[in-house]
Design an enzyme around this catalytic site. Structure first.
Site, PDB file in Angstrom:
ATOM      1  N   HIS A 141       1.101  -1.515   0.027  1.00 14.61           N
ATOM      2  CA  HIS A 141      -0.277   0.018  -0.048  1.00 14.61           C
ATOM      3  C   HIS A 141       0.821   1.331   0.277  1.00 14.61           C
ATOM      4  O   HIS A 141       0.809   2.330  -0.537  1.00 14.61           O
ATOM      5  CB  HIS A 141      -0.972   0.032   1.507  1.00 14.61           C
ATOM      6  CG  HIS A 141      -1.638   1.134   1.095  1.00 14.61           C
ATOM      7  ND1 HIS A 141      -2.186   1.608   2.146  1.00 14.61           N
ATOM      8  CD2 HIS A 141      -2.453   2.077   0.559  1.00 14.61           C
ATOM      9  CE1 HIS A 141      -2.863   2.706   2.321  1.00 14.61           C
ATOM     10  NE2 HIS A 141      -3.588   2.694   1.507  1.00 14.61           N
ATOM     11  N   GLU A 144       2.123   1.669  -3.568  1.00 21.95           N
ATOM     12  CA  GLU A 144       1.569   2.237  -4.472  1.00 21.95           C
ATOM     13  C   GLU A 144       1.619   3.957  -4.177  1.00 21.95           C
ATOM     14  O   GLU A 144       1.225   4.618  -5.209  1.00 21.95           O
ATOM     15  CB  GLU A 144      -0.194   1.639  -3.644  1.00 21.95           C
ATOM     16  CG  GLU A 144      -1.200   2.326  -4.517  1.00 21.95           C
ATOM     17  CD  GLU A 144      -2.348   2.701  -3.452  1.00 21.95           C
ATOM     18  OE1 GLU A 144      -2.747   3.741  -3.083  1.00 21.95           O
ATOM     19  OE2 GLU A 144      -2.689   2.275  -3.129  1.00 21.95           O
ATOM     20  N   HIS A 145       1.379   4.454  -2.829  1.00 20.59           N
ATOM     21  CA  HIS A 145       1.359   5.780  -2.675  1.00 20.59           C
ATOM     22  C   HIS A 145       2.621   6.899  -3.302  1.00 20.59           C
ATOM     23  O   HIS A 145       2.848   7.664  -3.786  1.00 20.59           O
ATOM     24  CB  HIS A 145       1.219   6.077  -1.799  1.00 20.59           C
ATOM     25  CG  HIS A 145       0.282   6.411  -0.591  1.00 20.59           C
ATOM     26  ND1 HIS A 145      -0.452   7.460   0.309  1.00 20.59           N
ATOM     27  CD2 HIS A 145      -0.958   5.004  -0.361  1.00 20.59           C
ATOM     28  CE1 HIS A 145      -1.926   7.501   0.247  1.00 20.59           C
ATOM     29  NE2 HIS A 145      -2.122   5.739   0.187  1.00 20.59           N
ATOM     30  N   GLU A 222      -4.957   7.167   5.816  1.00 16.51           N
ATOM     31  CA  GLU A 222      -6.557   6.415   5.764  1.00 16.51           C
ATOM     32  C   GLU A 222      -6.745   4.940   6.504  1.00 16.51           C
ATOM     33  O   GLU A 222      -7.632   4.814   6.371  1.00 16.51           O
ATOM     34  CB  GLU A 222      -6.160   5.856   4.384  1.00 16.51           C
ATOM     35  CG  GLU A 222      -5.712   6.898   3.322  1.00 16.51           C
ATOM     36  CD  GLU A 222      -5.194   6.621   1.848  1.00 16.51           C
ATOM     37  OE1 GLU A 222      -5.023   7.216   1.152  1.00 16.51           O
ATOM     38  OE2 GLU A 222      -4.752   5.076   2.223  1.00 16.51           O
TER      39      GLU A 222
HETATM   40 ZN   LIG Z   1      -3.763   4.727   0.234  1.00 19.29          ZN
END
Ligand SMILES: [Zn+2]
Length: 835
Positions: A141, A144-145, A222
């Site tokens: 994750h 991905e950022h 998040e």
């Molecule tokens: Zn995210």
């Protein structure tokens, strides 16, 4: 045309390479099956580096339609009203394992002029959080950022974001268990430039080290937001019940602790691991790319050939490291543990009572052609007569039942598949949850005894076939994202329909359905009951989300498979007579105008009408706004209106469920002026649905028990809404701007002392003092449209209201100076929101 004659396929010959090996491209003819109603052109290509690409050319050949709306029958906005989402965990704000799925500025432009239609692209990497190193949870994750933070060719880290936003688009990404998907959309004339910037993120991303801290904070933020989702906290707890070290037991979101604090105390270099992960897993042969555009043919090349030349030029440099794609098929029996089959009493983050029964079984992806989980889920989640929900509602034990497998990365991955039955319980249902469990087990006994039914299978297949045959376009972004992911799962022939298609019934189908049913036994079921009432006794805490819970042995009475004889009220659903079989298009009529035409204007109602000539589908869309001066007088009347709609929906569930199954949709929405009733679906049987709805309004009634239950539920829904800062801020903003709007805090205050007689008086006043405004659009004649209006008017029996009594929408003009309203949040620990 008879439904059985509907042609379901429209083969489109394409060339596709069978190999990702750059030295041995072999091509084979493949039929990508598409809906006959789908006029787009498709092409599958595999680049030399192994990247699999699906190109979609969306040329609209109908010149008359050039300025019309893209989706006449699509809702113009999501109903933000709480009645549809707050009680249903499947519609939780934070979707299961997805992150960042919703662009920060919300919806994209949908109703645009022809020349400005958006193109979209999605690239899916076949690797996700399951591949996180054990000591850096959340790394996939986090990567991905980091990917969108500039490339060697375009080093400015905001270059892509500002380019797509400047040209009417958006970009985002999400990380799932075994997939990570990056998407954007943009005005079509800027597509090629945007693709070039986008591709560089996968060719030579900078992964800037000085962005690390900021992006860890973004991931942490998040994670913070995910804490308000029951489904997220439930998943994390669920994952901890399996064998040690299984992929589904990982902490996939990531936060400051998992990405920064713990790695640094262990001497792990996060940045170095990030680069290793990227080099290892972001390889072209694990990737799928879908590009949809309306590329005008300025050259001699066909649009798809032109798009192919762009994609080849732009994406061929993504490296291929020739490693083997990670797979987790070898991980079997993840949840074959004593912990799994215990009873968990869990404290949820929202005020809701929920029962979750979950079974885990081997991965069934190879059976997608007959979808055994879909078959069983369809029956267990049925809401018509004889169903689990029908029985539980009559006992006032449950509000909703959602069953099956949503095909998300969490629910279906290479380590296995989940079958879930999620039931929203009433307070009474919570007190009787063991009985509720028995009802589910009895229904499963019934299914085992009956075996797989070809009639039921064919009914499901017919509905899916009709849906595919008359498929409407979805937003290009959603379509590209869905297909890039589907390309990871299905054969090229089934890219477009793999997620929904059911092939013809075979013995293998029967065998696979029955083998699933025989796995759904009481003895291997995981039981979770969620309720705030467990707070005081909860003696355990899940590590990441601090979810409080307690563990009990399942009572022997719920373990004996021979104990669950189906009670007589449970049976398979009867045949569904809402399923359309007449798909003929109405003859063009002389009333046709480009704009909707007012065809009825009386002191009791107005009706607007427009025949469809663009989409040429046998569907119709019907809106009725029933306006009444009685709804906007106070917060109390608005609370009464919400309660009225909730009870109406409740009363309709069983009878209208078959309509819903047959893809006839209905929706109610409370406005400051009244209620909106929306119906859409195949024109053949839609009037039957309207008659049922209006009969229920005409004969509106509610039992004392249901009144009490739904009033309590509405209180919870209001509460669950205003504990979210963004919803509270929105309510307060609307209250300040609109002179007849109240927050849910105000509305909730009136529910405590409400009596049934208050509601009944309100409803009869509302019906009597109302004015009807309707709009019918689609495959209907004028007579059919007028019949709809008279159906509404005859059941409403409304008086003719003077114009002066009709509600008018007014908005307050704010003073020129800056004004800030500060509102204290109801939920400790959530962050500030602006509205
Ligand atoms: Zn995210």
């Amino acid at each position: 045309m008879n439904a059985a004659e509907v042609c379901n396929t429209n083969c489109n010959k394409v060339k596709v390479s069978n190999s990702g090996d750059s030295n041995s491209i072999s091509e084979a003819d493949v039929d990508v099956v598409q809906s006959p109603n789908d006029k787009r052109k498709y092409k599958v290509v595999v680049l030399d580096n192994g990247l699999r690409v699906l190109l979609i050319s969306d040329l609209n050949s109908d010149p008359e339609s050039s300025s019309e709306c893209e989706k006449p029958c699509q809702d113009e906005q999501k109903n933000e009203d709480i009645s549809e989402s707050e009680t249903d965990e499947t519609a939780d704000d934070v979707s299961d394992m997805e992150q960042d799925a919703i662009p920060s500025d919300g919806g994209k432009q949908e109703c645009v002029e022809d020349g400005e239609k958006l193109a979209a692209a999605a690239l899916c990497v076949g690797v996700g959080s399951f591949s996180d190193p054990p000591d850096i949870p959340g790394l996939a994750h986090f990567l991905e950022h980091m990917v969108f933070m500039g490339s060697e060719k375009y080093p400015d880290e905001n270059a892509f974001d500002s380019f797509v936003r400047k040209h009417g688009g958006n970009n985002n990404a999400c990380t799932d268990c075994e997939r990570t998907t990056f998407c954007f959309d943009i005005e079509r004339k800027h597509l090629k430039d945007a693709l070039d910037i986008f591709a560089q993120f996968f060719i030579s991303p900078l992964l800037k080290e000085n962005s690390v801290d900021r992006e860890i904070n973004a991931v942490d933020s998040e994670f913070d937001m995910s804490k308000t989702s029951n489904s997220v906290i439930k998943q994390q707890l669920f994952g901890s019940l399996g064998k040690k070290g299984i992929p589904m037991g990982k902490f996939m979101w990531g936060n400051i602790e998992s990405l920064k604090e713990t790695p640094s105390t262990k001497g792990i270099d996060l940045y170095e691991n990030l680069q290793i992960f990227h080099r290892h897993y972001y390889s072209a042969h694990f990737m799928t790319l879908c590009v949809q555009a309306k590329v005008m043919n300025f050259t001699l090349a066909a649009p798809l050939d032109l798009m192919q030349s762009w994609v080849t030029e732009i994406f061929s440099d993504i490296p291929n490291n020739k490693t083997t794609q990670p797979s987790f098929y070898h991980v079997s029996d993840s949840f074959n543990t004593p912990d799994f089959t215990k009873l968990y009493q869990v404290v949820p983050v929202k005020n809701t009572n929920q029962l979750s029964l979950t079974w885990h079984m081997p991965c069934l992806r190879h059976l997608y052609r007959c979808k055994p989980l879909h078959y069983v889920g369809w029956l267990c989640g049925h809401e018509g007569s004889g169903s689990i929900l029908s029985y539980l509602k009559k006992k006032s034990w449950a509000l909703t039942v959602v069953a099956g497998n949503a095909e998300s990365g969490w629910e279906h991955n290479s380590t296995g598949a989940l079958f879930e039955v999620n039931i929203t319980l009433t307070d009474e249902g919570l007190r009787n949850y063991e009985e509720v469990i028995k009802v589910v087990f009895e229904y499963l006994t019934l299914l085992r005894e009956v075996g797989a039914s070809v009639q039921i299978y064919n009914q499901i297949k017919l509905v899916e076939d009709n849906d595919f045959r008359w498929k409407e376009k979805v937003d290009p972004w959603d379509y590209a994202e869905h297909l890039a992911e589907a390309m990871q799962l299905y054969e090229p022939v089934d890219y477009l329909r793999g997620s929904t298609v059911l092939y013809d019934w075979t013995d293998e189908c029967k065998f696979s359905i029955e083998s699933v049913i025989h796995k759904l036994l009481p003895s291997n079921c995981n039981i979770m009951v969620l309720s705030p009432s467990f707070e005081a006794q909860a003696d355990r805490e899940e590590y990441w989300y601090k979810t409080k819970y307690l563990v009990k042995e399942v009572p022997q009475s719920l373990r004996d498979p021979t104990a669950f004889r189906p009670r007589r009220q449970l049976h398979l659903p009867p045949p569904n007579d809402f399923i359309a079989s007449d798909f003929s298009l109405k003859d063009p009529n002389t009333l046709y105008t480009k704009e909707p035409k007012l065809i009825l204007n009386t002191s009791r109602s107005k009706l607007w009408y427009k025949q469809d000539r663009k989409f040429k589908v046998p569907k119709v869309c019907v809106y009725f706004h029933i306006l009444s001066p009685v709804v906007s007088t106070s917060a109390k009347s608005q609370a009464l209106l919400d309660l009225f709609l909730d009870i109406l929906s409740h009363n309709l569930v069983e009878v209208a469920y078959n309509a819903y199954v047959a893809q006839l949709e209905y929706e109610f929405k409370a406005t400051n002026e009244g209620i909106i009733i929306k119906l859409r679906g195949f024109s053949h049987k839609l009037h039957k649905l309207m008659e049922i709805i209006m009969d229920r309004i005409d004969e509106f009634d509610v039992s004392d028990q249901d009144f009490h239950t739904l009033n309590e539920q509405l209180k919870k829904n209001y509460y669950n809404s205003f504990i979210k800062p963004e919803k509270l801020a929105r309510d307060v903003r609307l209250m300040l701007l609109e002179n007849k709007s109240w927050t849910k805090v105000h509305k909730r205050a009136f529910l405590a002392n409400l009596r049934k007689v208050d509601l009944m008086n309100f409803v009869s006043e509302f019906k009597r003092m109302s004015h009807i405004e309707g709009y019918v659009h689609g495959n209907y004649t004028v007579e059919e449209a007028l019949n709809m209006e008279s159906c509404v008017r005859n059941r409403l029996r409304n008086d003719a209201l003077p114009q002066a009594m009709l509600p008018v929408e007014r908005v307050t003009q704010l003073p020129v100076d800056d004004s800030v309203v500060r509102v204290k949040s109801f939920h400790e620990g959530t962050r500030t929101r602006l509205s």
